[in-house]
Design a protein around this motif. Structure first.
Motif, PDB file in Angstrom:
ATOM      1  N   MET A  39       0.847  -1.172   0.000  1.00 32.66           N
ATOM      2  CA  MET A  39       0.000   0.000   0.000  1.00 32.66           C
ATOM      3  C   MET A  39       0.894   1.238   0.000  1.00 32.66           C
ATOM      4  SD  MET A  39      -2.942   1.206   2.604  1.00 32.66           S
ATOM      5  CE  MET A  39      -2.208   2.461   3.598  1.00 32.66           C
ATOM      6  N   VAL A  40       0.515   2.200  -0.809  1.00 37.66           N
ATOM      7  CA  VAL A  40       1.260   3.457  -0.886  1.00 37.66           C
ATOM      8  C   VAL A  40       0.285   4.611  -0.698  1.00 37.66           C
ATOM      9  CG1 VAL A  40       2.640   4.963  -2.358  1.00 37.66           C
ATOM     10  CG2 VAL A  40       2.996   2.498  -2.445  1.00 37.66           C
ATOM     11  N   ASP A  41       0.642   5.532   0.174  1.00 33.94           N
ATOM     12  CA  ASP A  41      -0.126   6.764   0.341  1.00 33.94           C
ATOM     13  C   ASP A  41       0.581   7.839  -0.469  1.00 33.94           C
ATOM     14  OD1 ASP A  41      -1.388   9.075   1.094  1.00 33.94           O
ATOM     15  OD2 ASP A  41      -1.233   8.721   3.234  1.00 33.94           O
ATOM     16  N   ASP A  42       0.011   8.171  -1.623  1.00 34.31           N
ATOM     17  CA  ASP A  42       0.626   9.149  -2.522  1.00 34.31           C
ATOM     18  C   ASP A  42      -0.151  10.459  -2.497  1.00 34.31           C
ATOM     19  OD1 ASP A  42       2.632   9.914  -4.226  1.00 34.31           O
ATOM     20  OD2 ASP A  42       1.667   9.147  -6.025  1.00 34.31           O
ATOM     21  N   ALA A  43      -0.631  10.824  -1.322  1.00 35.99           N
ATOM     22  CA  ALA A  43      -1.469  12.021  -1.182  1.00 35.99           C
ATOM     23  C   ALA A  43      -0.792  13.282  -1.678  1.00 35.99           C
ATOM     24  CB  ALA A  43      -1.891  12.191   0.281  1.00 35.99           C
ATOM     25  N   HIS A  44       0.521  13.363  -1.518  1.00 36.68           N
ATOM     26  CA  HIS A  44       1.226  14.579  -1.927  1.00 36.68           C
ATOM     27  C   HIS A  44       1.938  14.420  -3.264  1.00 36.68           C
ATOM     28  CE1 HIS A  44       0.621  16.630   1.968  1.00 36.68           C
ATOM     29  NE2 HIS A  44       0.546  15.402   2.385  1.00 36.68           N
ATOM     30  N   GLY A  45       1.840  13.253  -3.879  1.00 37.27           N
ATOM     31  CA  GLY A  45       2.518  13.026  -5.148  1.00 37.27           C
ATOM     32  C   GLY A  45       1.597  13.064  -6.344  1.00 37.27           C
ATOM     33  N   ILE A  46       0.360  12.633  -6.152  1.00 39.66           N
ATOM     34  CA  ILE A  46      -0.578  12.586  -7.275  1.00 39.66           C
ATOM     35  C   ILE A  46      -0.907  14.008  -7.724  1.00 39.66           C
ATOM     36  CG2 ILE A  46      -2.769  12.551  -6.014  1.00 39.66           C
ATOM     37  CD1 ILE A  46      -1.959  10.181  -8.836  1.00 39.66           C
ATOM     38  N   GLY A  47      -0.892  14.221  -9.004  1.00 39.46           N
ATOM     39  CA  GLY A  47      -1.153  15.544  -9.549  1.00 39.46           C
ATOM     40  C   GLY A  47       0.060  16.449  -9.581  1.00 39.46           C
ATOM     41  N   SER A  98       3.873   9.657  -7.678  1.00 40.15           N
ATOM     42  CA  SER A  98       5.176   9.110  -7.323  1.00 40.15           C
ATOM     43  C   SER A  98       5.331   7.662  -7.754  1.00 40.15           C
ATOM     44  CB  SER A  98       5.390   9.200  -5.809  1.00 40.15           C
ATOM     45  OG  SER A  98       5.318  10.540  -5.383  1.00 40.15           O
ATOM     46  N   CYS A  99       4.282   6.874  -7.611  1.00 40.31           N
ATOM     47  CA  CYS A  99       4.366   5.461  -7.995  1.00 40.31           C
ATOM     48  C   CYS A  99       4.610   5.318  -9.486  1.00 40.31           C
ATOM     49  CB  CYS A  99       3.103   4.711  -7.596  1.00 40.31           C
ATOM     50  SG  CYS A  99       2.973   4.447  -5.837  1.00 40.31           S
ATOM     51  N   TRP A 100       3.875   6.064 -10.274  1.00 40.21           N
ATOM     52  CA  TRP A 100       4.061   6.006 -11.724  1.00 40.21           C
ATOM     53  C   TRP A 100       5.478   6.442 -12.085  1.00 40.21           C
ATOM     54  CZ3 TRP A 100       5.400   9.029 -15.808  1.00 40.21           C
ATOM     55  CH2 TRP A 100       5.133   8.507 -17.073  1.00 40.21           C
ATOM     56  N   GLN A 101       5.944   7.477 -11.431  1.00 42.89           N
ATOM     57  CA  GLN A 101       7.275   8.008 -11.702  1.00 42.89           C
ATOM     58  C   GLN A 101       8.353   6.971 -11.406  1.00 42.89           C
ATOM     59  OE1 GLN A 101       8.265  11.453  -9.348  1.00 42.89           O
ATOM     60  NE2 GLN A 101       9.837  12.111 -10.758  1.00 42.89           N
ATOM     61  N   GLN A 102       8.174   6.180 -10.352  1.00 43.48           N
ATOM     62  CA  GLN A 102       9.167   5.188  -9.937  1.00 43.48           C
ATOM     63  C   GLN A 102       8.911   3.801 -10.531  1.00 43.48           C
ATOM     64  OE1 GLN A 102      11.923   5.943  -8.109  1.00 43.48           O
ATOM     65  NE2 GLN A 102      11.226   8.047  -8.345  1.00 43.48           N
ATOM     66  N   GLY A 103       7.803   3.634 -11.246  1.00 38.82           N
ATOM     67  CA  GLY A 103       7.481   2.329 -11.831  1.00 38.82           C
ATOM     68  C   GLY A 103       6.959   1.328 -10.820  1.00 38.82           C
ATOM     69  N   VAL A 104       6.369   1.814  -9.735  1.00 39.46           N
ATOM     70  CA  VAL A 104       5.838   0.957  -8.672  1.00 39.46           C
ATOM     71  C   VAL A 104       4.339   0.746  -8.899  1.00 39.46           C
ATOM     72  CG1 VAL A 104       5.419   0.823  -6.187  1.00 39.46           C
ATOM     73  CG2 VAL A 104       7.539   1.802  -7.041  1.00 39.46           C
ATOM     74  N   ARG A 105       3.881  -0.502  -8.764  1.00 36.56           N
ATOM     75  CA  ARG A 105       2.452  -0.807  -8.901  1.00 36.56           C
ATOM     76  C   ARG A 105       1.952  -1.428  -7.590  1.00 36.56           C
ATOM     77  NH1 ARG A 105       0.245  -1.663 -14.559  1.00 36.56           N
ATOM     78  NH2 ARG A 105      -1.481  -2.110 -13.196  1.00 36.56           N
ATOM     79  N   PRO A 106       1.555  -0.595  -6.636  1.00 31.47           N
ATOM     80  CA  PRO A 106       1.113  -1.130  -5.340  1.00 31.47           C
ATOM     81  C   PRO A 106      -0.241  -1.819  -5.459  1.00 31.47           C
ATOM     82  CG  PRO A 106       0.699   1.213  -5.436  1.00 31.47           C
ATOM     83  CD  PRO A 106       1.453   0.858  -6.691  1.00 31.47           C
ATOM     84  N   GLU A 107      -0.529  -2.695  -4.497  1.00 31.35           N
ATOM     85  CA  GLU A 107      -1.838  -3.343  -4.462  1.00 31.35           C
ATOM     86  C   GLU A 107      -2.932  -2.347  -4.101  1.00 31.35           C
ATOM     87  OE1 GLU A 107      -2.060  -7.019  -2.319  1.00 31.35           O
ATOM     88  OE2 GLU A 107      -0.001  -7.503  -2.853  1.00 31.35           O
TER      89      GLU A 107
END
Length: 60
Positions: free
Chosen positions: A1-9, A18-27
């Protein structure tokens, strides 16, 4: 699980986060709409079984 509250947008190509940027695909990906999008609300992006579990057992 990733909380990307400050990364999305903000981070990644076209603000994809942030996940897209790093190539991470969390559940499960937790995003909020208030910081980058200027509206209220949040979302948990996940697969259907996890979404169904959360709908049944998470507090409202």
């Amino acid at each position: 699980m990733v909380d990307d509250a400050h990364g999305i947008g903000v981070h990644g190509e076209q603000g994809r986060g942030s996940c897209w940027q790093q190539g991470v695909r969390p559940e499960a990906l937790v995003v909020t709409f208030g910081k980058a999008f200027g509206v209220s609300g949040a979302a948990i992006v996940c697969d259907e079984p996890l979404a169904e579990y959360l709908l049944q057992f998470a507090a409202t």
